[in-house]
Enzyme design. Structure first.
Site, PDB file in Angstrom:
ATOM      1  N   GLU A   1       1.955  12.758  -0.797  1.00  9.99           N
ATOM      2  CA  GLU A   1       2.078  11.833   0.298  1.00  9.99           C
ATOM      3  C   GLU A   1       2.700  11.995   1.169  1.00  9.99           C
ATOM      4  O   GLU A   1       4.832  12.360   0.965  1.00  9.99           O
ATOM      5  CB  GLU A   1       2.021   9.982   0.233  1.00  9.99           C
TER       6      GLU A   1
ATOM      7  N   GLY B   1       1.038  -1.508   0.451  1.00  6.99           N
ATOM      8  CA  GLY B   1       0.300  -0.267  -0.153  1.00  6.99           C
ATOM      9  C   GLY B   1       0.701   1.715  -0.057  1.00  6.99           C
ATOM     10  O   GLY B   1       2.675   1.302   0.401  1.00  6.99           O
ATOM     11  N   CYS B   2       0.538   2.496   0.000  1.00  8.90           N
ATOM     12  CA  CYS B   2       1.407   3.792  -0.413  1.00  8.90           C
ATOM     13  C   CYS B   2       1.880   4.189   1.004  1.00  8.90           C
ATOM     14  O   CYS B   2       1.960   4.729   0.976  1.00  8.90           O
ATOM     15  CB  CYS B   2       0.409   4.521  -0.853  1.00  8.90           C
ATOM     16  N   PHE B   3       0.444   4.090   2.158  1.00 12.22           N
ATOM     17  CA  PHE B   3       0.615   4.063   3.308  1.00 12.22           C
ATOM     18  C   PHE B   3       2.008   4.303   3.479  1.00 12.22           C
ATOM     19  O   PHE B   3       3.089   3.946   4.350  1.00 12.22           O
ATOM     20  CB  PHE B   3      -0.331   4.439   3.827  1.00 12.22           C
TER      21      PHE B   3
ATOM     22  N   THR C   1       4.491   1.991   2.084  1.00 12.06           N
ATOM     23  CA  THR C   1       5.460   2.010   1.244  1.00 12.06           C
ATOM     24  C   THR C   1       6.073   2.751   2.203  1.00 12.06           C
ATOM     25  O   THR C   1       8.122   3.215   2.239  1.00 12.06           O
ATOM     26  CB  THR C   1       5.163   2.162   0.400  1.00 12.06           C
TER      27      THR C   1
END
Length: 335
Positions: free
Chosen positions: A239, A149-151, A153
């Site tokens: 992000e 997931g992006c978070f 990462t």
């Protein structure tokens, strides 16, 4: 068109799938074989997303026609992805899955957060797709790579050196993301005025990326429950995570910076900086930009990590993993 491994993107009409298709379209070694969509069948991708310049029409998924490839990027939501991944593996196709379906190693944990799993037999063989955490060798040989997931990462790249050093006693992760992180379907239903000039927290009672972060931190040596709160900010993409670490022992700015310098000395996609990174610093790159500081008053270690949620947080990281799987230079087509 390159005469190399053929790769299809299943679910190309979403933000992540569309960007993955664009990166593969211009990749010097992979051949973009086909695009599928569940909502935009017959529409060309360069009509839906002109900026990506991919002149291929999206088709309805038919594995008898679309399964004759070397690899596939599956850009479906959780639950919808797992059955497609299973069918592709039956045909010997190597898969990068962008959903959460194969990120968690424990079926019970997955079902607690996401519901019943559609292909639990594949979980043990799936490899977590964050090369910088030490997964490179396993990614190279994998049949299924679970793209993070992006978070997670950003959070894991920011915290991994501290976890390995046994320095995390407790951590609060404050995360901020642009609206593209919610996906195309969600953002198209969200009116502009609800996000413009506004910031709000969400997933406060328990965001689904929390067990993914805890799982990987535990594997690095930090077994703990994290406080993770994401916030939606009025950006299309980008992000930033701010992590506040209560250390297990006293440390210094210099010691922490040396720790990170040693950890990421050979990582082309991790940049260390002494000032807090911003999302513009990494926009449309596969780079994570990280800064640390020890708060002399409280003793806490402050960690800041910025990524582009659609690039390093999703699609360019998928291509990074594909490069590893097929023996190409890791940054080919994304550096």
């Amino acid at each position: 068109m390159p005469d190399g491994p053929k790769v299809s993107v299943f679910g190309a009409s979403g933000y992540a799938g569309a960007l993955a298709a664009a990166l593969l379209q211009r990749h010097p070694r992979f051949e973009l074989a086909a695009l599928t969509s569940r909502s935009d069948v017959g529409r060309r991708l360069d009509d839906l997303y002109p900026r990506h310049r991919v002149p291929l029409a999206m088709e309805e998924l038919d594995l008898d026609r679309h399964g004759d490839v070397d690899a596939a990027i599956v850009a479906y939501p959780h639950h919808a992805a797992a059955p497609v991944v299973a069918q592709l593996r039956e045909r010997g196709v190597r898969v990068i899955d962008l959903s959460a379906d194969f990120r968690l190693r424990d079926v019970a944990t997955y079902e607690q957060w996401y519901g019943e799993h559609a292909a639990p037999e594949l979980i043990d063989g799936a490899v977590y797709g964050l090369p910088e955490l030490g997964y490179r060798g396993r990614i190279a040989d994998a049949g299924v790579v679970a793209n993070p997931g992006c978070f997670p990462t950003a959070a894991l790249l920011g915290l991994a050196p501290l976890a390995r050093a046994g320095l995390i006693g407790d951590v609060v992760i404050d995360a901020k993301s642009g609206v593209s992180g919610a996906g195309r379907a969600a953002t198209e239903k969200t009116h502009f005025v609800t996000v413009d000039e506004n910031v709000n927290a969400y997933g406060i009672a328990g965001h689904r990326h929390t067990p993914e972060i805890e799982q990987e931190l535990a594997l690095l040596g930090a077994r703990l429950q994290v406080t993770f709160v994401p916030h939606l900010v009025p950006l299309d993409q980008g992000e930033l995570i701010s992590a506040y670490v209560t250390p297990t022992r006293a440390t210094s700015d210099e010691a922490v910076r040396d720790l990170y310098a040693d950890a990421y000395a050979d990582e082309q996609f991790v940049e260390l900086t002494r000032r807090s990174p911003g999302v513009r610093d990494v926009r449309e790159t596969n780079i994570a930009r990280i800064a640390t500081q020890v708060d002399a008053r409280t003793g806490r270690i402050l960690v800041f990590a910025a990524i582009d949620n659609l690039w390093k947080g999703t699609s360019s990281q998928a291509v990074q993993n594909l490069n590893l799987m097929f023996g190409f230079e890791e940054g080919l087509g994304i550096a």
